[in-house]
Design a protein around this motif. Sequence first.
Motif, PDB file in Angstrom:
ATOM      1  N   VAL A  24       0.832  -1.201   0.000  1.00 47.59           N
ATOM      2  CA  VAL A  24       0.000   0.000   0.000  1.00 47.59           C
ATOM      3  C   VAL A  24       0.869   1.254   0.000  1.00 47.59           C
ATOM      4  N   GLY A  25       2.095   1.130   0.534  1.00 49.33           N
ATOM      5  CA  GLY A  25       3.055   2.222   0.546  1.00 49.33           C
ATOM      6  C   GLY A  25       4.458   1.681   0.382  1.00 49.33           C
ATOM      7  N   PRO A  50       9.189   7.760  -9.659  1.00 45.70           N
ATOM      8  CA  PRO A  50       9.694   7.327  -8.361  1.00 45.70           C
ATOM      9  C   PRO A  50      10.076   5.851  -8.315  1.00 45.70           C
ATOM     10  N   TRP A  51       9.727   5.055  -9.370  1.00 48.86           N
ATOM     11  CA  TRP A  51       9.892   3.611  -9.273  1.00 48.86           C
ATOM     12  C   TRP A  51      10.850   3.073 -10.331  1.00 48.86           C
ATOM     13  N   VAL A 101       3.298  -1.093  -9.186  1.00 48.76           N
ATOM     14  CA  VAL A 101       3.102  -0.220  -8.016  1.00 48.76           C
ATOM     15  C   VAL A 101       2.521   1.136  -8.420  1.00 48.76           C
ATOM     16  N   ALA A 102       1.819   1.154  -9.526  1.00 48.49           N
ATOM     17  CA  ALA A 102       1.254   2.425 -10.013  1.00 48.49           C
ATOM     18  C   ALA A 102       0.333   3.069  -8.986  1.00 48.49           C
ATOM     19  N   ASP A 103      -0.343   2.256  -8.172  1.00 52.50           N
ATOM     20  CA  ASP A 103      -1.268   2.794  -7.174  1.00 52.50           C
ATOM     21  C   ASP A 103      -0.687   2.803  -5.768  1.00 52.50           C
ATOM     22  N   THR A 104       0.570   2.436  -5.633  1.00 55.05           N
ATOM     23  CA  THR A 104       1.237   2.439  -4.326  1.00 55.05           C
ATOM     24  C   THR A 104       1.620   3.865  -3.944  1.00 55.05           C
TER      25      THR A 104
END
Length: 305
Positions: free
Chosen positions: A62-63, A72-73, A81-84
């Motif tokens: 989730v984070g 950032p990734w 992790v597009a929604d992280t």
Amino acid sequence: MISRRRTLLAIPLALLTLVAPALSRDVSHIMGVTSVADHPMRIVALTNEATEDLLALGIVPVGAVRSANANPWFDHVADQVADTVLVGEELSPNLEVILSLEPDLILGNKRRHENIYAQLSAIAPTVYVENITGQWRDNLALYAETVGKGAEGEAVLGAYAARVAVIQAALGDRLAEKVGLVRFIAGQNYAYNNDSFSGSILRDIGFDRPAAQNKPGLSEAITAERIPELDGDRLLHFSYETGDGGATKEAETWMASPLWQNLTSVKAGHVHGVSDTVWATAGGVMAANLALDDIEAIYDLPSTR
């Protein structure tokens, strides 16, 4: 959410309590024993390694902290992790953002986060590994145990080991090659030894190493006059570039030097630039498999994917 942030800042740590899911398992780790829910659903990952290991286990955190110098990734995790939610940097996680996510588990690292363990534990059950090094397999196994996916963790590691076995067989006599590792960083370069993440990949496959790197430990700062210590049958190099071109300049300077040009691997055309993300920075099982991809490409082997 705002009220919770204010609570974290205003109330002494010893008095900070949050509503948490029912706890049912004790997990032993480098900081002690932590009670963790059977199947934590909202997990915050405080290292690049933990993020990709969770993804390999089928869990989207989730984070998570920023992927080193990415924005950032890292490319190999970005889609998943597009929604992280970004929770700061690996060396300085943002406690307020972590609190706002209401996690039921936090995965961290003693070397990186020892001084905030108590604060994180006040937010949610927190489990640490000791470090991010050639012990990445042990770390994955602990993460898997902690999130209740021990069998899945064994399967992920088993798939990696199976790939290594096929690569070993395909390499044949070339397993005897001495393979060196050097990392370029602006202002200081490093040779990587057997206990580094990259060294562990070579060790798993069974390659020999140049004598100066065939020893315990992670890495050693190396100056230009010591370039001959990198000599072997093959040399892999990677650059930690932060955007100012410093690492690239270091690499270009070294490669133009007579000492570099006199290396056996250079004369044989066996010098290979590889991704710093894959071979040094990411540190988890996804990166390990990408490193195996590189070995297959370098040695012109059939893909084991």
